[in-house]
Design a protein around this motif. Structure first.
Motif, short mmCIF file in Angstrom:
data_model
loop_
_atom_site.label_atom_id
_atom_site.label_comp_id
_atom_site.label_asym_id
_atom_site.label_seq_id
_atom_site.Cartn_x
_atom_site.Cartn_y
_atom_site.Cartn_z
N ALA A 1 5.77 -1.22 0.84
CA ALA A 1 6.92 -1.98 0.33
C ALA A 1 8.06 -1.05 -0.08
CB ALA A 1 6.50 -2.85 -0.85
N ALA A 2 7.71 0.08 -0.72
CA ALA A 2 8.73 1.05 -1.15
C ALA A 2 8.05 2.38 -1.44
CB ALA A 2 9.44 0.55 -2.41
N ASP A 3 8.50 3.42 -0.78
CA ASP A 3 7.96 4.77 -0.98
C ASP A 3 8.58 5.34 -2.25
OD1 ASP A 3 7.10 7.40 -0.89
OD2 ASP A 3 7.59 7.67 1.22
N THR A 4 7.81 5.28 -3.35
CA THR A 4 8.30 5.74 -4.65
C THR A 4 7.34 6.76 -5.24
OG1 THR A 4 7.09 4.07 -5.90
CG2 THR A 4 9.31 3.46 -5.10
N PRO A 5 7.79 7.56 -6.21
CA PRO A 5 6.87 8.48 -6.89
C PRO A 5 5.72 7.74 -7.58
CG PRO A 5 9.14 9.13 -7.31
CD PRO A 5 9.19 7.80 -6.60
N VAL A 6 5.99 6.57 -8.14
CA VAL A 6 4.92 5.79 -8.78
C VAL A 6 3.87 5.39 -7.74
CG1 VAL A 6 4.40 3.59 -9.94
CG2 VAL A 6 6.36 4.95 -10.67
N GLY A 7 4.30 4.94 -6.57
CA GLY A 7 3.38 4.57 -5.51
C GLY A 7 2.58 5.76 -5.01
N ARG A 8 3.23 6.91 -4.87
CA ARG A 8 2.54 8.12 -4.42
C ARG A 8 1.51 8.56 -5.45
NH1 ARG A 8 4.78 11.53 -0.50
NH2 ARG A 8 6.25 10.40 0.80
N ALA A 9 1.86 8.47 -6.73
CA ALA A 9 0.91 8.82 -7.79
C ALA A 9 -0.28 7.86 -7.79
CB ALA A 9 1.61 8.82 -9.15
N GLU A 10 -0.01 6.58 -7.57
CA GLU A 10 -1.11 5.60 -7.53
C GLU A 10 -2.01 5.85 -6.34
OE1 GLU A 10 -3.85 2.63 -8.18
OE2 GLU A 10 -2.60 3.79 -9.54
N LEU A 11 -1.46 6.20 -5.18
CA LEU A 11 -2.30 6.51 -4.02
C LEU A 11 -3.17 7.73 -4.32
CD1 LEU A 11 -3.28 6.01 -1.16
CD2 LEU A 11 -1.32 7.36 -0.33
#
Length: 190
Positions: A88-98
């Motif tokens: 949905a959106a490549d964000t630092p929060v998403g990368r940290a969650e992955l």
């Protein structure tokens, strides 16, 4: 990412489910209530995925898939939620969650003993029908899902090929046919 003697942190999964259901206004109040049940994180700084997160995911998946049953599949589920967030959106929060989801999958991974392949089955649905006669753990018995899975002994394997859509569709069909109401599986289904 566990509490209460082995229960998985469902926070990231529920947050995404609420968002996908159009209930973004309910996320912050729910998180405030839920985080009271969790122990504060006191470990080293959490990693963040650098570079192409898809390449990292594919590389990790190759080594982690054998332990998919660990933590009742929550490493897989949480990773899928993180990927959906990044799609949905490549964000630092998403990368940290992955990164956190993959780390949880790695430390909780557990391969169940494999039994013989199921009799020639052409679909995941047919394979599930083949499993329907297997003994099941007694209902209401205490223990975590993985305790119940281990008690079944070697699990027959599916030798056919299937897409993730085949697996999800078949599992959803079984869930709908066998459970009148089950909040946790339904949250995972969303």
């Amino acid at each position: 990412d566990e509490f209460g003697g082995g229960l998985s942190n469902h926070g990231p999964m529920v947050v995404e489910a609420l968002f996908r259901l159009g209930r973004a206004e309910d996320i912050a109040p729910w998180v405030r209530r839920y985080e009271r049940a969790l122990d504060p994180y006191e470990g080293p700084p959490l990693p963040v995925i650098e570079g192409d997160w898809r390449d990292v995911g594919r590389t990790e998946l190759a080594t982690l898939v054998a332990g998919a049953a660990g933590a009742a599949g929550h490493g897989v589920i949480r990773t899928a939620h993180a990927v959906a967030l990044l799609e949905a959106a490549d964000t630092p929060v998403g990368r940290a969650e992955l990164a956190r989801a993959l780390a949880y999958w790695r430390v909780s991974g557990e391969a169940l003993p494999q039994g013989p392949p199921l009799v020639e089955t052409s679909s995941v649905g047919a394979a599930l029908v083949g499993l329907s006669g297997r003994d099941r753990p007694p209902q209401g018995r205490p223990g975590l899902i993985n305790d119940h899975l281990r008690s079944l002994g070697p699990i027959p394997t599916f030798a056919g090929r299937a897409t993730i859509d085949d697996i999800v569709s078949s599992a959803a069909t079984v869930l709908a046919a066998t459970r009148s109401s089950a909040t946790i599986p339904l949250v995972h289904a969303v």
